[in-house]
Design a protein around this motif. Structure first.
Motif, PDB file in Angstrom:
ATOM      1  N   PRO A 120       0.859  -1.200   0.000  1.00 48.89           N
ATOM      2  CA  PRO A 120       0.000   0.000   0.000  1.00 48.89           C
ATOM      3  C   PRO A 120       0.887   1.240   0.000  1.00 48.89           C
ATOM      4  N   GLY A 121       0.464   2.279  -0.745  1.00 52.82           N
ATOM      5  CA  GLY A 121       1.266   3.494  -0.822  1.00 52.82           C
ATOM      6  C   GLY A 121       2.157   3.522  -2.049  1.00 52.82           C
ATOM      7  N   GLU A 122       2.565   2.374  -2.539  1.00 54.53           N
ATOM      8  CA  GLU A 122       3.377   2.347  -3.773  1.00 54.53           C
ATOM      9  C   GLU A 122       2.457   2.495  -4.978  1.00 54.53           C
ATOM     10  N   PRO A 123       2.812   3.348  -5.937  1.00 51.98           N
ATOM     11  CA  PRO A 123       2.012   3.482  -7.161  1.00 51.98           C
ATOM     12  C   PRO A 123       1.951   2.138  -7.903  1.00 51.98           C
ATOM     13  N   LYS A 124       0.800   1.872  -8.512  1.00 56.17           N
ATOM     14  CA  LYS A 124       0.631   0.586  -9.197  1.00 56.17           C
ATOM     15  C   LYS A 124       0.265   0.805 -10.656  1.00 56.17           C
ATOM     16  N   ALA A 125       0.660  -0.142 -11.488  1.00 53.81           N
ATOM     17  CA  ALA A 125       0.408  -0.023 -12.930  1.00 53.81           C
ATOM     18  C   ALA A 125      -0.953  -0.634 -13.274  1.00 53.81           C
ATOM     19  N   THR A 126      -1.736   0.130 -14.052  1.00 48.90           N
ATOM     20  CA  THR A 126      -3.021  -0.417 -14.512  1.00 48.90           C
ATOM     21  C   THR A 126      -2.771  -1.399 -15.662  1.00 48.90           C
ATOM     22  N   PHE A 180      -7.666  -4.531 -12.646  1.00 48.06           N
ATOM     23  CA  PHE A 180      -8.087  -3.291 -13.302  1.00 48.06           C
ATOM     24  C   PHE A 180      -8.967  -3.600 -14.524  1.00 48.06           C
ATOM     25  N   GLN A 181      -8.563  -4.586 -15.276  1.00 46.88           N
ATOM     26  CA  GLN A 181      -9.338  -4.922 -16.486  1.00 46.88           C
ATOM     27  C   GLN A 181     -10.744  -5.401 -16.145  1.00 46.88           C
ATOM     28  N   ILE A 182     -10.838  -6.193 -15.089  1.00 45.97           N
ATOM     29  CA  ILE A 182     -12.167  -6.675 -14.711  1.00 45.97           C
ATOM     30  C   ILE A 182     -13.017  -5.487 -14.236  1.00 45.97           C
ATOM     31  N   TYR A 183     -12.371  -4.593 -13.457  1.00 44.21           N
ATOM     32  CA  TYR A 183     -13.084  -3.410 -12.972  1.00 44.21           C
ATOM     33  C   TYR A 183     -13.659  -2.614 -14.149  1.00 44.21           C
ATOM     34  N   GLN A 184     -12.800  -2.416 -15.144  1.00 43.82           N
ATOM     35  CA  GLN A 184     -13.173  -1.628 -16.311  1.00 43.82           C
ATOM     36  C   GLN A 184     -14.383  -2.218 -17.043  1.00 43.82           C
ATOM     37  N   ALA A 185     -14.485  -3.555 -17.038  1.00 38.82           N
ATOM     38  CA  ALA A 185     -15.584  -4.210 -17.755  1.00 38.82           C
ATOM     39  C   ALA A 185     -16.937  -3.938 -17.096  1.00 38.82           C
ATOM     40  N   GLU A 242     -15.704   6.111 -13.433  1.00 36.57           N
ATOM     41  CA  GLU A 242     -15.281   5.197 -12.378  1.00 36.57           C
ATOM     42  C   GLU A 242     -13.916   4.581 -12.713  1.00 36.57           C
ATOM     43  N   THR A 243     -13.748   4.247 -13.992  1.00 38.10           N
ATOM     44  CA  THR A 243     -12.476   3.650 -14.413  1.00 38.10           C
ATOM     45  C   THR A 243     -11.341   4.651 -14.234  1.00 38.10           C
ATOM     46  N   ALA A 244     -11.611   5.919 -14.598  1.00 39.18           N
ATOM     47  CA  ALA A 244     -10.578   6.956 -14.442  1.00 39.18           C
ATOM     48  C   ALA A 244     -10.223   7.138 -12.972  1.00 39.18           C
ATOM     49  N   ALA A 245     -11.257   7.073 -12.119  1.00 40.85           N
ATOM     50  CA  ALA A 245     -11.010   7.231 -10.679  1.00 40.85           C
ATOM     51  C   ALA A 245     -10.154   6.071 -10.161  1.00 40.85           C
ATOM     52  N   MET A 246     -10.426   4.879 -10.646  1.00 41.11           N
ATOM     53  CA  MET A 246      -9.647   3.713 -10.224  1.00 41.11           C
ATOM     54  C   MET A 246      -8.194   3.850 -10.698  1.00 41.11           C
ATOM     55  N   ALA A 247      -8.016   4.378 -11.911  1.00 42.56           N
ATOM     56  CA  ALA A 247      -6.654   4.573 -12.425  1.00 42.56           C
ATOM     57  C   ALA A 247      -5.895   5.553 -11.526  1.00 42.56           C
ATOM     58  N   ARG A 248      -6.587   6.596 -11.072  1.00 39.11           N
ATOM     59  CA  ARG A 248      -5.963   7.563 -10.171  1.00 39.11           C
ATOM     60  C   ARG A 248      -5.586   6.887  -8.849  1.00 39.11           C
ATOM     61  N   ALA A 249      -6.514   6.067  -8.356  1.00 40.83           N
ATOM     62  CA  ALA A 249      -6.239   5.357  -7.102  1.00 40.83           C
ATOM     63  C   ALA A 249      -5.004   4.469  -7.254  1.00 40.83           C
ATOM     64  N   LYS A 257      -9.447  -4.532  -4.284  1.00 42.39           N
ATOM     65  CA  LYS A 257     -10.297  -5.721  -4.448  1.00 42.39           C
ATOM     66  C   LYS A 257     -11.687  -5.479  -3.856  1.00 42.39           C
ATOM     67  N   GLN A 258     -11.720  -4.771  -2.751  1.00 40.14           N
ATOM     68  CA  GLN A 258     -13.011  -4.436  -2.142  1.00 40.14           C
ATOM     69  C   GLN A 258     -13.829  -3.552  -3.103  1.00 40.14           C
ATOM     70  N   MET A 259     -13.156  -2.582  -3.730  1.00 38.76           N
ATOM     71  CA  MET A 259     -13.853  -1.715  -4.694  1.00 38.76           C
ATOM     72  C   MET A 259     -14.382  -2.528  -5.878  1.00 38.76           C
ATOM     73  N   LEU A 260     -13.544  -3.461  -6.321  1.00 36.60           N
ATOM     74  CA  LEU A 260     -13.968  -4.290  -7.458  1.00 36.60           C
ATOM     75  C   LEU A 260     -15.192  -5.123  -7.067  1.00 36.60           C
ATOM     76  N   PHE A 261     -15.117  -5.747  -5.900  1.00 35.66           N
ATOM     77  CA  PHE A 261     -16.251  -6.557  -5.458  1.00 35.66           C
ATOM     78  C   PHE A 261     -17.521  -5.708  -5.406  1.00 35.66           C
TER      79      PHE A 261
END
Ligand code: TRP
Length: 438
Positions: free
Chosen positions: A237-243, A249-254, A260-267, A278-282
């Motif tokens: 947590p705290g380290e930037p992650k690659a989409t 990320f791909q499942i989220y986007q679907a 919402e997808t842009a917000a997730m990319a920012r997160a 994972k909680q957000m995706l669920f």
């Protein structure tokens, strides 16, 4: 009411598994959406004869049929607006399969991808070429051709791997039409390029064969647990992650909107922890699925209800299939022996159907007759005072078929020896009439 003048869209789903999120995103959701297009008539069916080729567990076939049917309906498919049925409820399908088998080159089937793959595998392993290959696998494309051609489908939405089968169905249709007259519509494959290919738990394409699926209607707690098992990298947590390349990320986007997808990319960029992501995706998936889950469960809990829905669909489908197979049987020569018995075995004209001819006699009255392809008169009217009356009588014969013969017998003449043939031909004309008028 279905109409041959509207675009007919048809697709089948093999009943061997439990629908998962990949099926939902890739097939169920887009198809249900497309089924709402009021300019097309949808035919959707459970391909359970096809399932037998891949699966010899009766309970699994039965369970899968129920689960797939319930999934489609819970996802919004409206069985009153489309024709939704089970393949094995349509006995005309295996019958048509045989007619098509007889116009399909064996060499063509030798080249079918699924059969060829099995053969190549056997050859590579040094086994007998056809070891463990059933004739069912070999015949798969013909059964599929029957599914499609029976309902004169114009468009067949399928995955890439199925394109060859649609091309084979076209070939079968052309061969048959060439030999026996224009009976079949040539179908076209529709491959939706834009639908998402969903990754599974391990990041590879979500697929039953990789055992990496998330069932579409698993209980919420199970879905949450499975989502927790999606592979990620080990960034804290705290380290930037690659989409890029992130299955999560791909499942989220679907499931998410663009915002919402842009917000997730920012997160991701801001270092969201994998647990939170994972909680957000669920939550996002559950928001879409939860309302349907209840409906799904009630359908699963009432299988007799589902039987009823499917049988009503089969009824609708057979209103087309029964007269059509009658027409096809007649076309190939499986017909009443009294119908136009010939002394020669010369090829009969392919395109001329029996037809009504109207004319006026010297007595000033208006007449019609029903003439078969060889010019033989099957039915002769008495004289009518006006062409309109003659035309109306023809119209009734065409729309109601042989059932009006008794009522009209005072104005018609036919050889009682030909009654059987006449009935058969009137049924075929009625089917044609319906196909052309609706
Ligand atoms: N073979 C198709 C598949 O595996 C299923 C199927 C059977 C089908 N009959 C069909 C698809 C007719 C479209 C039209 O996906």
């Amino acid at each position: 009411m279905t109409s041959p003048h509207r675009t007919r869209v048809l697709t089948g789903i093999t009943t061997t598994g439990t629908p998962h999120l990949g099926n939902y995103v890739g097939a169920i959701r887009p198809t249900v959406q497309a089924s709402r297009d009021t300019h097309t008539d949808g035919f959707y069916f459970l391909a359970d004869y096809h399932a037998l080729i891949k699966c010899d567990e009766p309970a699994r076939i039965q369970r899968s049929t129920l689960e797939i049917a319930a999934s489609w309906i819970a996802s919004g498919l409206d069985p009153d607006k489309v024709t939704f049925y089970r393949q094995s409820d349509i006995p005309e399908i295996p019958e048509l399969t045989w007619l098509l088998t007889c116009v399909t080159g064996k060499g063509v089937l030798n080249r079918a991808h699924a059969y060829k793959a099995a053969v190549d595998k056997n050859n590579a392993a040094g086994h007998d070429t056809d070891a463990d290959v059933t004739a069912g696998l070999f015949m798969y494309p013909v059964l599929m051709g029957a599914d499609i051609l029976m309902f004169k489908a114009h468009k067949v939405p399928v995955g890439r791997d199925q394109i060859q089968h649609i091309e084979m169905a076209r070939d079968m249709a052309s061969s048959f039409n060439h030999l026996y007259g224009e009976h079949f519509v040539l179908p076209e494959a529709v491959v939706e390029e834009s639908v998402a290919l969903l990754p599974g738990l391990d990041g590879r394409k979500m697929s039953k064969s990789y055992d990496n699926t998330i069932p579409l209607f698993a209980p919420a707690a199970q879905m949450r647990k499975q989502i927790a098992g999606i592979v990620t990298d080990s960034k804290a947590p705290g380290e930037p992650k690659a989409t890029e390349g992130s299955a999560l990320f791909q499942i989220y986007q679907a499931f998410a909107s663009a915002e919402e997808t842009a917000a997730m990319a920012r997160a991701y960029a801001e270092g969201i922890g994998w647990g939170d992501a994972k909680q957000m995706l669920f939550e996002r998936i559950d928001r879409e699925i939860a309302p349907m889950r209840e409906h799904y469960q009630s359908l699963i809990d009432h299988p007799a209800q589902m039987d009823k829905i499917l049988l009503a669909g089969a009824d609708k489908a057979r209103q087309l299939a029964t007269p059509f197979i009658r027409e096809l049987r007649h076309a190939v020569g499986l017909r009443a022996l009294s119908s136009g018995v010939t002394t020669s075995v010369a090829k009969e004209s392919k395109t001329s159907m029996p037809s009504f001819k109207q004319y006026r006699e010297k007595d000033g009255q208006f007449y019609f007759k029903l003439v078969d392809a060889k010019g033989q008169i099957l039915l002769q009217s008495l004289g009518f005072a006006s062409p309109k009356e003659a035309g109306q009588t023809i119209a009734r014969l065409q729309s109601e078929g042989p059932s009006v013969l008794a009522e009209l017998k005072s104005v018609l003449h036919f050889d009682p020896l030909n009654a059987e043939t006449l009935s058969e031909i009137l049924l075929i004309l009625k089917a044609h009439n319906e196909a052309n008028q609706k």
